[in-house]
Design a protein around this motif. Structure first.
Motif, PDB file in Angstrom:
ATOM      1  N   GLU A 201      -0.713  14.580 -13.777  1.00  0.00           N
ATOM      2  CA  GLU A 201      -2.152  14.814 -13.691  1.00  0.00           C
ATOM      3  C   GLU A 201      -2.536  16.254 -13.404  1.00  0.00           C
ATOM      4  O   GLU A 201      -3.708  16.587 -13.393  1.00  0.00           O
TER       5      GLU A 201
ATOM      6  N   SER B 164       3.815   5.901  -5.414  1.00  0.00           N
ATOM      7  CA  SER B 164       3.700   5.912  -6.874  1.00  0.00           C
ATOM      8  C   SER B 164       2.611   6.869  -7.331  1.00  0.00           C
ATOM      9  O   SER B 164       2.806   7.665  -8.252  1.00  0.00           O
ATOM     10  N   ASP B 165       1.437   6.801  -6.669  1.00  0.00           N
ATOM     11  CA  ASP B 165       0.323   7.683  -7.041  1.00  0.00           C
ATOM     12  C   ASP B 165       0.675   9.148  -6.813  1.00  0.00           C
ATOM     13  O   ASP B 165       0.321  10.025  -7.604  1.00  0.00           O
TER      14      ASP B 165
ATOM     15  N   ASP C  91      -3.730  10.789   0.166  1.00  0.00           N
ATOM     16  CA  ASP C  91      -2.644   9.865  -0.174  1.00  0.00           C
ATOM     17  C   ASP C  91      -1.345  10.294   0.500  1.00  0.00           C
ATOM     18  O   ASP C  91      -0.602   9.470   1.046  1.00  0.00           O
TER      19      ASP C  91
ATOM     20  N   LEU D  59      -5.483  13.728  -3.337  1.00  0.00           N
ATOM     21  CA  LEU D  59      -4.016  13.764  -3.304  1.00  0.00           C
ATOM     22  C   LEU D  59      -3.517  13.979  -1.875  1.00  0.00           C
ATOM     23  O   LEU D  59      -2.559  13.333  -1.431  1.00  0.00           O
TER      24      LEU D  59
ATOM     25  N   ARG E 228       0.833  -1.205   0.000  1.00  0.00           N
ATOM     26  CA  ARG E 228       0.000   0.000   0.000  1.00  0.00           C
ATOM     27  C   ARG E 228       0.869   1.256   0.000  1.00  0.00           C
ATOM     28  O   ARG E 228       0.588   2.224  -0.719  1.00  0.00           O
TER      29      ARG E 228
ATOM     30  N   GLU F  87     -10.529  16.512  -6.071  1.00  0.00           N
ATOM     31  CA  GLU F  87      -9.286  15.937  -6.605  1.00  0.00           C
ATOM     32  C   GLU F  87      -8.092  16.286  -5.710  1.00  0.00           C
ATOM     33  O   GLU F  87      -7.225  15.448  -5.451  1.00  0.00           O
TER      34      GLU F  87
ATOM     35  N   ASP G 273       2.240   1.846  -3.416  1.00  0.00           N
ATOM     36  CA  ASP G 273       1.182   2.385  -4.281  1.00  0.00           C
ATOM     37  C   ASP G 273       0.971   3.875  -4.019  1.00  0.00           C
ATOM     38  O   ASP G 273       0.789   4.667  -4.948  1.00  0.00           O
ATOM     39  N   LEU G 274       0.954   4.262  -2.751  1.00  0.00           N
ATOM     40  CA  LEU G 274       0.741   5.666  -2.386  1.00  0.00           C
ATOM     41  C   LEU G 274       1.862   6.539  -2.928  1.00  0.00           C
ATOM     42  O   LEU G 274       1.611   7.612  -3.496  1.00  0.00           O
TER      43      LEU G 274
ATOM     44  N   ARG H 123       3.023  10.233  -9.546  1.00  0.00           N
ATOM     45  CA  ARG H 123       2.297  10.314 -10.818  1.00  0.00           C
ATOM     46  C   ARG H 123       1.421  11.559 -10.865  1.00  0.00           C
ATOM     47  O   ARG H 123       1.345  12.260 -11.869  1.00  0.00           O
ATOM     48  N   SER H 124       0.735  11.845  -9.762  1.00  0.00           N
ATOM     49  CA  SER H 124      -0.126  13.027  -9.707  1.00  0.00           C
ATOM     50  C   SER H 124       0.679  14.299  -9.875  1.00  0.00           C
ATOM     51  O   SER H 124       0.279  15.214 -10.587  1.00  0.00           O
TER      52      SER H 124
END
Length: 353
Positions: A214, A205-206, A231, A228, A199, A224, A202-203, A209-210
């Motif tokens: 994004e 990475s997200d 996370d 973020l 987890r 939105e 993943d956090l 990425r954001s």
């Protein structure tokens, strides 16, 4: 002091006023000479008076429009101001023109026609409506054009600043201290709690990425932005564990309201870095998003004290510059200490009509 652009526009305005009304009044000069049998001197005096009256009326309208900020209104609100203004200008045009005619008749023929001319609603009113409508619409059309050009320039600047902000934000998150602690937390979880470790990866990475891909628009919704933030907070809790607590007080009716990207996240990051991290026992970060009159108020509270220079970093400076560009001075940002060991960062974003 007026700048060069302002002086250039003012010069263009007066040129248009004199040339435009000078050309329009040529028809009235012709009518005065041919139909009304004015002498050349009388016709020229009448011509100068016509130009002066038209410029006087329209310039008065311009002063009222500027003082009342009509050029910043939306189309619907502007129409509600413009329509009655045109009617008033047309009536004034008719009354002044009739008064001028009555004075001329009195001086030339010694005949008093003031009451008669001032009370008669004649075709001069239609002429006034036509010309005042054209002038007012042309005036506001020009300002709408200038506004669109300035908006395009501002958006271009804002795009560059926003992109730089994304890079600055990513750099701040990827500084060795942050990355070292995050990876160490993940490393410890690999054996103790593999599910939490996955987890955490993943956090992270997200979050990256954001930050990178994004947030290419100048604004995003609060929903939105809060996704973020959550996370980011969840990842930080891996490091701080029980020392970090978060409370949310979000008005859900504002979830679609647009704000600059990474603005709340930046405030939360500062609250954790300069607040929670400095407290042995940790503490709570309170995040609030509420409507306050004609603004959306965003506040982030954390334990700590204001230290010289710590709230003047690249991130906050960048945020202030984005707010200035995007909202033209109508947005507010401040960091203050309302009580001992309590710091509050507040954003006030105007609600556009």
């Amino acid at each position: 002091m007026p700048n060069k652009t302002t002086n250039t526009r003012l010069s263009l305005y007066w040129k248009c006023q004199f040339i435009g009304w000078g050309i329009v009044s040529l028809l009235w000069l012709y009518i005065a000479l041919v139909r009304d049998q004015f002498t050349i001197a009388q016709a020229l005096i009448n011509y100068i008076l016509d130009v002066t009256i038209c410029i006087g009326l329209t310039h008065t309208y311009r002063l009222v429009a500027l003082r009342s900020n009509w050029n910043h209104l939306g189309i619907k609100k502007l129409i509600r101001k413009v329509v009655p203004s045109i009617l008033i200008l047309a009536v004034l045009f008719m009354l002044i023109m009739n008064l001028k005619t009555s004075v001329y008749i009195y001086l030339i023929n010694d005949s008093n026609t003031f009451s008669k001319n001032l009370l008669v609603w004649n075709p001069v009113l239609i002429t006034g409506l036509r010309h005042m409508s054209i002038w007012v619409l042309a005036y506001h059309a020009y300002h709408f054009y200038i506004k669109e050009v300035n908006t395009a320039k501002t958006n271009a600047q804002l795009s560059v600043v926003a992109k730089q902000s994304q890079l600055d934000n990513l750099a701040a998150q990827l500084n060795p201290h942050f990355l070292f602690n995050s990876l160490n937390s993940i490393k410890a979880l690999v054996f103790e709690n593999p599910k939490s470790a996955r987890r955490a990866i993943d956090l992270l990475s997200d979050l990256l990425r954001s930050s990178l891909y994004e947030k290419e628009h100048t604004t995003i919704s609060i929903a939105e932005e809060m996704a973020l933030v959550k996370d980011y907070v969840e990842l930080e809790k891996l490091r701080f564990e029980e020392r970090l607590n978060i409370t949310f007080d979000i008005d859900h009716t504002l979830e679609n309201f647009k704000i600059p990207p990474l603005s709340i996240q930046l405030l939360v990051e500062n609250a954790i870095k300069h607040g929670i991290d400095k407290q042995l026992e940790g503490g709570t970060v309170d995040i609030s998003v509420q409507k306050k009159n004609d603004h959306v108020g965003i506040s982030v509270k954390n334990p700590g004290n204001l230290s010289k220079g710590k709230h003047k970093g690249v991130g906050l400076k960048n945020l202030k510059e984005r707010l200035l560009l995007q909202y033209e001075g109508r947005a507010e940002f401040k960091v203050e200490t309302p009580s001992e060991n309590k710091v509050v960062a507040t954003l006030m974003i105007p609600i556009e009509n």
